[in-house]
Design an enzyme around this catalytic site. Structure first.
Site, short mmCIF file in Angstrom:
data_model
loop_
_atom_site.label_atom_id
_atom_site.label_comp_id
_atom_site.label_asym_id
_atom_site.label_seq_id
_atom_site.Cartn_x
_atom_site.Cartn_y
_atom_site.Cartn_z
N LYS A 113 -8.25 5.91 -2.76
CA LYS A 113 -7.83 7.05 -1.96
C LYS A 113 -8.94 8.10 -1.81
O LYS A 113 -8.92 8.90 -0.88
CB LYS A 113 -6.55 7.63 -2.51
CG LYS A 113 -5.43 6.59 -2.34
CD LYS A 113 -4.06 7.10 -2.63
CE LYS A 113 -3.01 6.06 -2.26
NZ LYS A 113 -3.11 4.82 -3.08
C1 PLP Z 1 -2.34 3.79 -2.81
C2 PLP Z 1 -2.81 2.56 -3.46
C3 PLP Z 1 -2.50 1.30 -2.93
C4 PLP Z 1 -1.63 1.13 -1.70
O1 PLP Z 1 -2.25 1.61 -0.55
P1 PLP Z 1 -1.39 1.90 0.78
O2 PLP Z 1 -2.35 2.52 1.72
O3 PLP Z 1 -0.30 2.83 0.35
O4 PLP Z 1 -0.86 0.61 1.22
C5 PLP Z 1 -3.02 0.19 -3.56
N1 PLP Z 1 -3.78 0.29 -4.67
C6 PLP Z 1 -4.09 1.49 -5.22
C7 PLP Z 1 -4.91 1.54 -6.46
C8 PLP Z 1 -3.62 2.66 -4.64
O5 PLP Z 1 -3.93 3.83 -5.17
#
Ligand code: PLP
Length: 500
Positions: A113
């Site tokens: 993120k």
């Molecule tokens: C948020 C997250 C996901 C999922 O991503 P999306 O964009 O919500 O599909 C997968 N792995 C990790 C480590 C995350 O933080």
């Protein structure tokens, strides 16, 4: 480039407006009115370029109202070697002759993120400046773990912004919680919500759609905005790294120009995989997009059957950032596949709210089948994937990445498809050290150990270094200890902002 709402095509706003607003006023999501095409020649020319250059190339096609200088400043502030530990920003790791990991977790909070949340605050403050607004931006975030910390790090001490993060009290890992409750910065606040991620997210959505409350904030000089993956400013930076991965594979001669690859994404809110879909739509040579879920496999069922049904038990898993039953970004995907049918999308989303369930028309289902595959992995299979991959090649995956690897292995067994495949690796294994160590050793090995003992155990086992930001948590004192009922979230916001 203008942006429409998925629930009302007559709404047209600039990218600055879309980013500032987050969510359209009638509840729809902002989407670009068209997707710029990228030619194979252009893709080939990206092969020798830096992450910054590739980011500029892609982002400037969407954020057309940003000046070139402003956009370059946003990119330069977000993606630094200092924050990401590598000039590559999102390096590709070759596991074997047909499997590659796109490592998206080298940023300050050790999860993917950061790729979006390091740049979003700069997009937002630039957007405010461009539209001559001087209200203070209030960021509200509901998080299943990683978003919260990444948003806090992105926004801390950014002038003209404040940020409030809500996380489900039983839905995040110890490390994730520690990262958030020890957050520094003079414009931040963090609270736990009694309930799961969907409770926290619904609470935030309620605040966003409470017109009276917005007026109250407005009178006090505050403007609500969102850093959740529904914000276009979150999604658009994620398109970049699929192009950069392809460019890396080209420059390391792993693939030929134009060769199609598969992409596997461990999915929760459908944001990261939607960005991969957009990249494909723009011209990136992608054959299959493989959507990987944990036991909360509402998306696996949806992709296989065309029926989205969230009426099912919620599972708390070892990949908590994917413990989600309402995948908000799916709305953008359906809008696109339906030929931008805003009425259909409004109907489907109304059904989701009323019945927790909807079925897509057969032409949309056919569109999904043409591009997508899907699978799920329960905790046991995910653990096995971590162990098997480590034993076979010495590569240590976190639990979310392992969901994707497990689903990918099953896909290969089922289809025999040996197309070169990029797996989105979404978190550092250190962030989910306990589960990773149980997979690599056993339960006894971790029994009675605290988080920091686990970090050094994993360091020894994996041969990787503990990321500095995690090692440093040991000496931090928790600052935020409030737990709120989900009905009390608005009050919490009012208290923090001192409005009545
Ligand atoms: C948020 C997250 C996901 C999922 O991503 P999306 O964009 O919500 O599909 C997968 N792995 C990790 C480590 C995350 O933080």
């Amino acid at each position: 480039m203008q942006y429409n709402s998925t629930r009302d095509n007559s709404i047209r706003v600039s990218s600055a407006q879309a980013i500032k607003q987050g969510l359209s006023s009638e509840g729809g999501l902002f989407v670009p009115e068209s997707f710029p095409a990228v030619s194979l020649e252009e893709i080939v020319s990206l092969a020798s370029r830096s992450y910054h250059d590739i980011a500029y190339f892609i982002l400037s096609k969407f954020l057309t109202d940003f000046s070139g200088d402003d956009l370059k400043k946003c990119i330069a502030s977000a993606y630094t070697k200092e924050k990401f530990g590598t000039d590559a920003i999102a390096p590709v790791y070759k596991l074997n002759g047909h499997t590659y990991f796109l490592e998206l977790w080298h940023g300050p909070t050790c999860a993917f993120k950061d790729m979006a949340l390091q740049i979003l605050p700069h997009f937002l403050t630039t957007s405010m400046k461009m539209t001559n607004e001087n209200e203070e931006i209030i960021i509200l975030v509901a998080t299943s773990g990683d978003t919260g910390k990444a948003a806090l790090e992105g926004f801390r001490d950014v002038n003209g912004t404040r940020i409030i993060v809500f996380y489900p009290d039983n839905g995040v890992s110890e490390i994730q919680k520690l990262q958030m409750v020890t957050q520094r910065g003079n414009n931040v606040s963090v609270a736990a919500v009694k309930g799961n991620f969907d409770d926290a997210q619904n609470g935030v959505k309620k605040i966003f759609t409470d017109e009276e409350y917005k007026e109250l904030l407005d009178r006090n000089g505050f403007k609500l905005s969102s850093a959740n993956s529904i914000n276009w400013g979150r999604l658009v930076p994620q398109i970049v790294y699929y192009f950069s991965a392809y460019a890396d594979l080209l420059s390391s001669k792993e693939i030929e120009a134009g060769e199609e690859i598969n992409i596997v994404v461990p999915t929760g809110n459908f944001g990261n995989i939607l960005a991969a879909y957009y990249a494909k739509k723009m011209g990136l040579p992608v054959k299959r997009l493989i959507c990987a879920s944990n036991e909360n496999n509402v998306l696996t069922d949806f992709i296989k059957t065309g029926v989205y049904d969230k009426n099912r038990r919620f599972h708390t898993t070892i990949s908590p950032s994917m413990d989600i039953l309402i995948s908000s970004n799916l709305e953008r995907f359906l809008y696109d596949l339906s030929g931008r049918d805003d009425r259909l999308i409004s109907e489907l989303m109304a059904k989701l709210t009323a019945d927790g369930k909807y079925t897509v028309p057969s032409d949309i289902k056919a569109g999904i089948d043409a591009m997508f595959d899907a699978g799920c992995s329960d905790d046991k299979e995910t653990m096995e994937a971590i162990r098997n991959t480590f034993n076979a090649s010495g590569y240590t995956m976190d639990t979310h990445t392992a969901v994707a690897k497990s689903v990918y292995d099953k896909y290969v067994t089922r289809t025999g498809d040996m197309t070169k495949t990029v797996i989105a690796s979404t978190a550092s294994p250190f962030k989910f050290n306990q589960s990773v160590l149980i997979a690599l050793e056993d339960y006894n090995a971790v029994a009675g150990k605290d988080e920091f003992e686990l970090l050094s155990m994993l360091e020894k086992k994996s041969g990787l270094r503990v990321p500095k930001s995690l090692a440093g948590l040991q000496n931090r004192t928790p600052i935020f200890d409030t737990v709120v009922e989900k009905e009390q979230m608005e009050n919490y916001v009012s208290d923090f902002l001192k409005v009545e």
